[in-house]
Design a protein around this motif. Sequence first.
Motif: not given
Length: 701
Positions: A538-543, A637-639, A643, A683
Motif C-alpha cells: 500500500r502507498d501510505w503517503l497518498r492514502a 514504510r513512510t506514512f 495513512g 509519518c
Amino acid sequence: MAEPNENEQNPLDIDGSHFNADLYLERLLKCANLRQIMDKEAEVVTQSQFLQSEMQTLVYENYNKFISATETVRKMRSDFKIMQEEMNKLSENMNKITSFSAQISDSLKESGNNVSRLCGTRQLLDKLQFLFLLPSQLNKAIEEGRYGDAVHDYTHAQRVLHKYGNQPSFRSIQTECSEIIRELKRTLRDRLLNPETTASELAESVGLLRQLQEPDLSLQDTFLSCSESRLDQHLQVLSSMVESTDILEWVEKCNNMLLADLGIVISCYHDMFQEKENTNLPDFANKVMDQVFRLFEEVVRRPENIGTEILIRGLDKFFRKLQAMTEIISSESMSSKAIDAVTQCIQHKTTIQYQAIQSQFKESLMKVRQSLASKGSENPDLKDILNSLQVYLMQKIQASLLDLMAFLQNNLSFGLKTWCAHAVADNCWTVISESMINLSDMVKNMACLQGTNNNIPFELLLILAKLCLELQDNGVTTLHSHLLKLLEEAAPGLVVENKDTNSIMVHLSTAAQTALDSEVVYIGQTAAQMLRVSVLARDWLRAPEPRGPRAVCRRVVETLASADSAASQLFPTSIKQSSDSSRRTIWSRAPSSFSPINRIFSERIEVFSPAGADRAALSNGALKVALKALVECVRLRTFGRHGLQQLQVDIHYLQQRLSCMGNDERLLNALLEDALASAQLRCVDPQLMEPSIVDIICERG
C-alpha cells in the motif's frame, strides 16, 4: 464310664448283679398303684418266659455241637490208622525203586560213555560241514540281501578259520571267505554312499562294517558324511516349501522327515559308537539345526503366517519336537535355541502388532485430515474426533496385548514356562512403548511438515497435541495396569518388573509441545503474511481519508478467531476478565513516549517462545507472531497523515476484536502501541484522529 458302674451297683436295677428283690418290691409297692403293679407283674412274667425259652435253645445248640465233636474225633481215629498203613507201603516202594535205579545205572554206565563220545563227534562233523558250506552260504545270503546273516555266519566261523587256516584243508575256505567278505565290505560302503539309503539302513551298514573290524574313526566320518548328504536333501525340500506352504504344513514335514531322520542318525551313532568320544557329533547336529532354525524363521516371517492361532499351533508342534530332540542330541545350545525360536516368534508377532497399529492409526488420521480439510464453513466437533482417535488407539493396543497372551495358554508346551511369560510381558510392553513412540514421531513429523505443507489442517495438530497429552496423563498408566491384569490372569504368580514410563512420557510431551508450537507459528504466520502483504503493498503517503477498517483486518481477526475457537474445544480456558483500565485507547500518547531510548528499556517480548497447553497461551502465541510482523512492516514504510489515521483505525479495530483472545491484554496493547508509535515516527504529518471519531468509524465499518 461312671454311669455303667453306678447301674451295676444299683440294687433297684433288675438286670444288675447287685439287684435286691425285697427292696425293689418294697419300692414298687410304695410308688406304684395297683394297675401299675399288675402291669409290672405281667411284664416280669413275660420276660421270664422269654429268658427261659432262650436258655433252652442254647442248651439244645450246645448239645448238638458236643455230639458233632464226638463223631469227628471218632472219625479222625479211624482215618489216622489208614494213613499210617499207606505211609508204610510208600516207604517200602521207595526202597525198592532206589535199589532198582542203582542196578540200572551200573549196567548202563559204559553205554552212556559211548553215547557221549558219539555226540561230540557229531558236533565236530557239524562244524566241519558248516565250514565247508560257509562260502556258498555267504554268497547266497549276500545275493538275497541278508547282509546281517552273512556277517553273523562269518564272524561265527572266523575264530576257527584263523586258528586252522594254515592247514591245507581249510586254507582254500579261508581265502574264498576273505574274498567274499571283501566284496561285502565294498557293497556296504556303496550302500552308505547311496542317497536313497534310509537312516536305519545307514546305521545297519555301519554296524556290520564295525563287526567286520573296520576302523571306528573312518566309520564315524563316513556315517556322518552320508547322513549329512541325506539330510541336505530334506533341507532342500523344506527350503522349496517355504514360499508355498503355511507354517503348520512346513512344521509337519520338518518333524516327520528331517528331524525324525536326524534323531535316528544320532541315536544310531550313540548305539554304535557309545564307547568312543563323540567329537564330531555336536558340530554335525548344530550345523543341521542352524539351517532348520533359519528356514523356520523364514517361514514365520511369511505374510500368510501372521495369524496368531496358526502361528502358535505350528510353534507348539515345532517346540515339542525340539524338546524331544534335546534329549537325543544332549547339546547345551539346543535347549537355548528352542527357547530362542519361541521368543523370536513372540518378537515377530509383536513387531507385526505395533506396525499394524501404526498403519491403521495413520489411515484413521488420513480420514480425519480429509474431513477437516473439506469442512467448509462448518465447525467440526474436535472433542468428538479426539475421543474417537483415543478410543480407537487404546482398543487396538489392548487387542494386541490380548492377542499376545495367547502364547501363555496352558495347553501349549511352552505356555507355562517362566521364560515365556517374561518374554510375553516384555514384548507386550514393547507394543505399548513402540506404539506411543511411533505416535510421537508421527506427530513430530506432521508438525515439521506444517511449515512446508499447508494441506495439513491446524485443527489436526491441536487434536494430536491433545491426544499426546491425554496419553501422557492417563493412557500409558491405563495400558500398564491393563497389561498387569492380563498377566495375572494368564500367568498367576508371575513377578514382573515395573516398567519405566518416564521415557514414553518424555516422547509424548515433546511431541505435544512440537505440535502446539507448529500450530501457533502456522496461525501466527498466516495472519502475519496477510498483514505483511497489506502493509508493504500500500502507498501510505497518498492514502485517502479512512472510511473504516481495511478488509485484511477482518480476515486476520477471522483467522485468529477460528484458531481460538478450535483451541477452546480441546484445551482449558484461563482467560481473565480485563479491567476497564486495560481497555484504554492506545492512540493518546505522544510519539516521543515511544522513542528508541524507551524501547531499549521496555520489556522484551519473546515472539517464538514455547506454546503452553492452554487456550489463552495458544492465542497469545499466534497474536505475538502476527502483530510483531505488523510492527516490523510498519517500520519499513513512510506514512502520510491519512495513512497514519488509516493505520490508527485498523489498530483500534484489531484491539476491539482481539482483546477477547488470550489473557494478556498488556501484551496485545504493547504490540499495537508499538505499531502505531512506529507509524507516527515514520509519518511526515503525524496527526491522529480523536478517539470518538475512531470509534464511530470502526462501528460504522
